[in-house]
Structure formats: structure tokens, C-alpha cells
Design a protein around this motif. Sequence first.
Motif, PDB file in Angstrom:
ATOM      1  N   VAL A 122       0.842  -1.203   0.000  1.00 52.73           N
ATOM      2  CA  VAL A 122       0.000   0.000   0.000  1.00 52.73           C
ATOM      3  C   VAL A 122       0.879   1.256   0.000  1.00 52.73           C
ATOM      4  O   VAL A 122       0.630   2.219  -0.741  1.00 52.73           O
ATOM      5  CB  VAL A 122      -0.970  -0.031   1.210  1.00 52.73           C
ATOM      6  N   ALA A 123       1.958   1.235   0.801  1.00 50.86           N
ATOM      7  CA  ALA A 123       2.867   2.401   0.843  1.00 50.86           C
ATOM      8  C   ALA A 123       3.525   2.616  -0.519  1.00 50.86           C
ATOM      9  O   ALA A 123       3.634   3.751  -0.999  1.00 50.86           O
ATOM     10  CB  ALA A 123       3.931   2.195   1.926  1.00 50.86           C
ATOM     11  N   ASP A 124       3.951   1.544  -1.164  1.00 49.93           N
ATOM     12  CA  ASP A 124       4.559   1.657  -2.498  1.00 49.93           C
ATOM     13  C   ASP A 124       3.572   2.265  -3.484  1.00 49.93           C
ATOM     14  O   ASP A 124       3.924   3.140  -4.283  1.00 49.93           O
ATOM     15  CB  ASP A 124       4.971   0.271  -3.028  1.00 49.93           C
ATOM     16  N   LEU A 125       2.325   1.772  -3.438  1.00 45.70           N
ATOM     17  CA  LEU A 125       1.309   2.275  -4.370  1.00 45.70           C
ATOM     18  C   LEU A 125       1.064   3.766  -4.160  1.00 45.70           C
ATOM     19  O   LEU A 125       0.955   4.524  -5.121  1.00 45.70           O
ATOM     20  CB  LEU A 125       0.008   1.502  -4.194  1.00 45.70           C
ATOM     21  N   ARG A 126       0.997   4.180  -2.896  1.00 50.26           N
ATOM     22  CA  ARG A 126       0.748   5.600  -2.614  1.00 50.26           C
ATOM     23  C   ARG A 126       1.911   6.452  -3.105  1.00 50.26           C
ATOM     24  O   ARG A 126       1.724   7.591  -3.522  1.00 50.26           O
ATOM     25  CB  ARG A 126       0.532   5.814  -1.113  1.00 50.26           C
ATOM     26  N   ARG A 127       3.120   5.896  -3.045  1.00 53.12           N
ATOM     27  CA  ARG A 127       4.315   6.636  -3.453  1.00 53.12           C
ATOM     28  C   ARG A 127       4.403   6.759  -4.979  1.00 53.12           C
ATOM     29  O   ARG A 127       4.706   7.821  -5.504  1.00 53.12           O
ATOM     30  CB  ARG A 127       5.551   5.933  -2.883  1.00 53.12           C
TER      31      ARG A 127
END
Length: 303
Positions: A122-127
Motif C-alpha cells: 500500500v505504501a509503495d502504491l501511494r508513493r
Amino acid sequence: MPKVIVFGSMNMDLSIDAPRLPAAGETLSGSGFITAAGGKGANQAVAAARLGADVRMIAAVGADVFGEELAHGLAGAGVDTTGVRRLVNATTGVAVILRTAGENRIVLHAGANHALVEADVVADLRRIGEKGDVFVTQGECDPATTEAALREAHELGLYTVYNPAPARPAPDDLWPCVDLVCLNETECQVMCGVLPVDDVTCLAAAGRLRELGAGCVVITLGAAGSFGLGADAAPSRVPAAPATVVDTTAAGDTFIGALVAGAVRGMTLEESMRWGAAAAAIAVSRLGAQPSIPTAEEVEAAR
Ligand code: ADP
Ligand code: NA
């Protein structure tokens, strides 16, 4: 051009020709042993990249030689591997493949593919995710992480492509987060309870998946081609392109890579299905997963 973000598996495929299946306790002599980079996620990333898309991979491998080789190979195909994590507490995913009389028999060791957790993806996607990008995932990573990634990508305004392979039933509220679902016959039966064998059953299955909330549906039927139902177009029936079959590994992944690359290149669903059929016909005529996936130039030359 929007980019393609793939969250999925990376495996080393160890494959060998066997004259037949060995019986319990029996050892057979095989031939044609190869190791080749595979995993549905990585295969689809390579296919989309070779077909001209700007591709980022989110995945995990072990801190071992297979992991190193897989990450290197993916980068060599033009995929951005910044999001490929090297985990010290897991081994790289492996597929052991017996090639017998045209049918592959596969045993999968998920390894690091099941070790990526929701929060990281999820953090990667948001980034890296931007509205209009295309997000693709399959069924070879942790189920909870995969579902969370689909929900997050949808939330961020990405166009989401789900290839539920291997298939497992999805919660009803996942379907509205899926813009395009692409599945083969067996996966279709698991996901919606309809085995697609002809145009009538394909339409019934696709209609059921649309009813559940999926945007577009593409059903692949091996050598019988594919069936597509878009959001607002009539159903499309696309035949397979003629091929001399050597190894069907990665046929479906090549086809999906074409659907995804076609989406960022502005093709209609049917155009990308035709492109996928041409690309997959080349992949089945060659040995191995990623080594068999053609470039856009090779596909154009064959059409
Ligand atoms: P999967 O590998 O996911 O089961 P399929 O076998 O349905 O996927 O294949 C995906 C696509 O690849 C098909 O729709 C077809 O276009 C192409 N394809 C598969 N098998 C062949 C074949 N024997 N000859 C030509 N094209 C094929
Ligand atoms: Na192949």
C-alpha cells in the motif's frame, strides 16, 4: 503515457521434459532441463515492457542467487525493479515444472512471494501510483495483501486489472474495485461458478462478473482464443493466432501483458485482445516463460 504497476510473483522455473509421470518411488530420466525466469507477476511485467509500456514491479525475492538473477533479468527487460524487495528471512519463489506430452505439471514454492505485507505494498502504491496508471495483480502472492492492493489502487484512481490465477473466490465487495478481470476457463469457473465452453456460457460468465461489479471481462480459452465483454461495447470473440506449440508456459501472461500495454497505449479492448493473441502465439512457439515473450516489433512482424 500512463505507467503500468505490477504487484505480483517472481519465481525461478526449473523445468524438464519427462517421458511420462513418474510413479511413486520411481526415478525417470528426463531431458531438456532449463532454468528460466517466471512467476505470473514478473512474466506479465516483462510482457508489458517488451510491448512498449513503462513498467514498475512491486514484488519480493529471497536474498539468494535465484532472487538476484530474477531481479537482474527483470531489469534487463526494461522493468523498473526499485520496488523489488530482497528478503533475508525467505527464499525466492520456485516452480518445479514437469513437461509431459504437451501438458505442464507444476509444483510451486511461494517463498518470498507470500512474505510481502499489506502495509508495504500500500505504501509503495501511494508513493508511485498516479491517477490513470494501470495496476495489475494475480493470485500468486498473499491473498490479503493482493486484495488490499486492489482496493488501494482503485482508491487512488488507477485502472485495475486482476488475473485471479490461481483462482480463489473473491469477497463480493472486491469486484467493484476491478476494472478488468482476465481469467482462463478453470479460473472463471472458480470465480463465478460458470464453466465457459462456448459463446453462450462465456457471455453468461462475463455477465455474472459484471453483475458482481467488475468493469470489463476477458476470458481466455487456450487454442480456442478469447472472449471479451467491455463496459459499453458488444461482446468480442477473438481467435487464437496459428502457432506451432513448443511450450505453452506464459501464454496467458503474455496475453495479459498485451491487454495492459494496450490499455496504456489507448487501444480498445478488442484491439488489445487481437494484439495479445498475436503475442501469445509467439510465446507458445518458444521454450520457457520470460525468454519466450516477444517484443512489439516481433509481434508486428508476425501479423
Ligand atoms: P492460460 O495460460 O492463462 O491458461 P490460455 O491458455 O487461455 O491462458 O491462453 C491465453 C491466450 O494465449 C489464448 O487466448 C490464445 O490467444 C493464446 N494461446 C494459448 N494457447 C495457444 C495455442 N496453442 N496456439 C495459439 N495461441 C494460443
Ligand atoms: Na513459452
